[in-house]
Write a protein that holds these residues in place. Structure first.
Motif, short mmCIF file in Angstrom:
data_model
loop_
_atom_site.label_atom_id
_atom_site.label_comp_id
_atom_site.label_asym_id
_atom_site.label_seq_id
_atom_site.Cartn_x
_atom_site.Cartn_y
_atom_site.Cartn_z
N SER A 102 11.95 8.41 -0.85
CA SER A 102 10.77 7.55 -0.97
C SER A 102 10.46 7.23 -2.42
O SER A 102 9.96 6.14 -2.74
CB SER A 102 9.55 8.22 -0.31
OG SER A 102 9.26 9.46 -0.91
N SER A 106 10.32 3.54 -3.84
CA SER A 106 9.11 3.10 -4.54
C SER A 106 9.47 2.39 -5.84
O SER A 106 8.92 1.33 -6.16
CB SER A 106 8.22 4.31 -4.82
OG SER A 106 7.12 3.96 -5.62
N LEU A 111 7.29 -0.54 -1.37
CA LEU A 111 6.14 0.36 -1.33
C LEU A 111 5.49 0.40 0.05
O LEU A 111 5.41 1.45 0.69
CB LEU A 111 5.12 -0.06 -2.37
CG LEU A 111 5.60 -0.02 -3.83
CD1 LEU A 111 4.59 -0.71 -4.73
CD2 LEU A 111 5.81 1.41 -4.27
N THR A 114 7.82 1.56 2.98
CA THR A 114 8.08 3.00 2.98
C THR A 114 6.86 3.77 3.45
O THR A 114 6.96 4.71 4.25
CB THR A 114 8.48 3.46 1.57
OG1 THR A 114 9.59 2.70 1.10
CG2 THR A 114 8.87 4.93 1.57
N PRO A 156 5.36 6.88 -2.78
CA PRO A 156 5.05 5.52 -3.24
C PRO A 156 3.67 5.38 -3.85
O PRO A 156 3.52 4.82 -4.94
CB PRO A 156 5.19 4.69 -1.95
CG PRO A 156 6.14 5.44 -1.11
CD PRO A 156 5.85 6.89 -1.39
N SER A 159 3.38 7.30 -7.33
CA SER A 159 4.10 6.67 -8.44
C SER A 159 3.41 5.39 -8.88
O SER A 159 3.37 5.06 -10.07
CB SER A 159 5.55 6.40 -8.04
OG SER A 159 5.62 5.49 -6.97
N VAL A 160 2.83 4.64 -7.94
CA VAL A 160 2.10 3.42 -8.29
C VAL A 160 0.84 3.77 -9.08
O VAL A 160 0.53 3.16 -10.11
CB VAL A 160 1.74 2.61 -7.03
CG1 VAL A 160 0.77 1.48 -7.37
CG2 VAL A 160 3.00 2.01 -6.42
N GLN A 222 -2.56 -0.75 -1.40
CA GLN A 222 -1.38 -0.64 -2.25
C GLN A 222 -1.06 -1.94 -2.99
O GLN A 222 -0.95 -3.02 -2.41
CB GLN A 222 -0.17 -0.27 -1.39
CG GLN A 222 1.02 0.23 -2.17
CD GLN A 222 0.97 1.72 -2.37
OE1 GLN A 222 1.50 2.46 -1.58
NE2 GLN A 222 0.33 2.18 -3.43
N PRO A 224 1.52 -2.81 -6.51
CA PRO A 224 2.31 -2.28 -7.63
C PRO A 224 1.92 -2.89 -8.96
O PRO A 224 1.45 -4.02 -9.04
CB PRO A 224 3.75 -2.65 -7.24
CG PRO A 224 3.62 -3.82 -6.33
CD PRO A 224 2.33 -3.62 -5.59
N GLY A 369 9.17 7.49 -10.02
CA GLY A 369 9.42 7.82 -8.62
C GLY A 369 10.70 8.59 -8.43
O GLY A 369 10.75 9.58 -7.69
#
Length: 435
Positions: A102, A106, A111, A114, A156, A159-160, A222, A224, A369
């Motif tokens: 994942s 990501s 994103l 997943t 995901p 990390s974002v 979400q 990015p 990620g």
């Protein structure tokens, strides 16, 4: 002059050098490092922190709930503690192990898809757990299906969220970790307090509906910050050639080897040794999870402004080691409540600084990620073996928790030493270095 002219006119012994020069000239120029100027705040950035908080609540909040299931399964099936612990350990193992997949997805920009797949598997596994009647069915649903889903959903969003912050990154990631404690309050109380009212099956389904609502909201939020990194390996082996990263991986492994011992066994210890009722013992687990809520943002803020995330992670690990050793002397109800407060605060501090400390060692934000997922996958084996190791020690000593507590304290102390070595490898013997 063409390549053919070079080959024709150059002496035979000079051809390899000429070929190397031409190759260097015609080779593609590697891309320049990404200029990293995140907003470090704003509505969008903090909405990603909320999304990561929600996925943390589902992923690690659900995992830390297994103490409730451990007690219920032992009373309803009569199976040994170590055998029951394998269900929770497999779940946590797969949650960590799937982070490498994942995490890379990501980084590549997948994103929402997943997170959606992970959310579906988590909810589906929870509903199947409510229907399970045999040990292998529970293992398949709660251990394997839910575990895979939680890991796919976790990386995901985190990390974002980390990509939106730089100066306040440790604090932002510590706030996302509040979700672990929030979920650790919601899911245990949902299951434990609904079982007497509507039965185990529907109590678990209610937890599934809560997880569904959480993941749907996280998907909507979400967004990015960085461009996707489509190319590149799934595993960045070169990272392990960096001594700080390698030693940090060892420290994190030892840390997570002992981490779930407290979460899985604090209520069982209260019931078996101190004489708590089932409801009261679950209350201790709720206290442990609740204390992690104020602990995480507090230490995140301190790490950003004064200490540094890696230094704070070391301090937190030492604190957990001391708390586990202190568990040995707990003999009364009052002491048990006090211990739960200290365990919750120290565990919350430790968990809250894990991602922030790792992020401080990751210089390329587009690899966050991948590098995080690698360590999580490595630590999966620690979480797989940790609770069953403690359970086997307890079973072998006839239900005595002493040697399991000694084992837990030693593991955390060794983890603190490895993390200290990582810090020294990164900064040298400089005590005032903020990292």
């Amino acid at each position: 002059m063409t390549n053919a002219d070079v080959e024709k006119n150059a002496p035979r012994e000079a051809l390899p050098a000429a070929e190397r020069i031409i190759s260097n000239i015609t080779a593609p120029i590697p891309p320049a490092p990404l200029e990293y100027n995140p907003p470090d705040g704003g509505l969008t950035a903090w909405s990603q922190v909320l999304a990561a908080l929600l996925t943390n609540a589902m992923s690690w909040g659900y995992a830390s709930t297994f103490g409730v299931y451990q007690l219920y399964y032992r009373e309803s099936t009569g199976l040994p503690a170590s055998q029951i612990s394998w269900i929770g350990s497999v779940q946590v193992f797969l949650t960590f192990a799937s982070c490498s997949v994942s995490g890379r997805l990501s980084d590549a920009g997948y994103l929402r898809s997943t997170l959606a797949v992970g959310g579906f598997l988590s909810v589906f596994g929870t509903f199947m757990t409510s229907l399970a009647t045999e040990y292998w069915q529970t293992m398949l649903a709660q251990g394997i299906c839910t575990g895979l889903g939680l890991g796919l959903a976790f990386m995901p969003a985190v990390s974002v969220a980390s990509s939106y912050f730089k100066k306040r990154q440790a604090f932002a990631l510590a706030v996302t970790a509040v979700g672990t404690s929030t979920g650790g309050l919601i899911f245990p109380s949902t299951v434990q307090y609904l079982i007497p009212q509507i039965g185990f099956a529907w109590a678990v389904r209610c937890a599934g509906f809560v997880a569904m609502a959480i993941v749907l909201l996280a998907i909507v939020l979400q967004k990015p910050c960085l461009p996707p990194r489509k190319s590149g390996p799934w595993v960045d082996i070169s990272a392990f050639k960096e001594k700080p990263y390698l030693l940090f991986s060892l420290g994190a492994f030892l840390n997570l080897y002992g981490l779930y011992f407290g979460f899985f066994y604090v209520n069982a210890y209260a019931r078996d040794v101190i004489g708590f009722s089932p409801v009261d013992s679950v209350g201790l687990l709720l206290i442990t999870n609740a204390l992690g809520i104020p602990a995480r943002p507090i230490v995140g803020w301190i790490a950003d402004h004064y200490v540094g995330p890696v230094n704070m992670y070391i301090i937190a690990t030492v604190g957990v080691a001391a708390t586990i050793f202190g568990w040995i002397g707990i003999t009364t109800r009052t002491e048990m409540y006090i211990f739960s407060v200290f365990l919750g605060f120290s565990n919350g501090t430790c968990q809250g600084m894990f991602i922030g400390a790792l992020a401080s060692l990751t210089k390329d934000p587009q690899k966050m990620g991948t590098r995080s997922g690698m360590i999580f996958s490595l630590c999966a084996f620690a979480t797989l073996a940790g609770p069953p190791t403690a359970g086997a020690i307890i079973d072998q000593t006839g239900g005595d928790y002493f040697w399991a507590q000694v084992w837990g304290g030693i593991v955390f102390a060794a983890g603190a030493m490895a993390l200290s070595a990582s810090r020294i490898a990164a900064t040298g013997w400089t005590w005032r270095a903020k990292i």
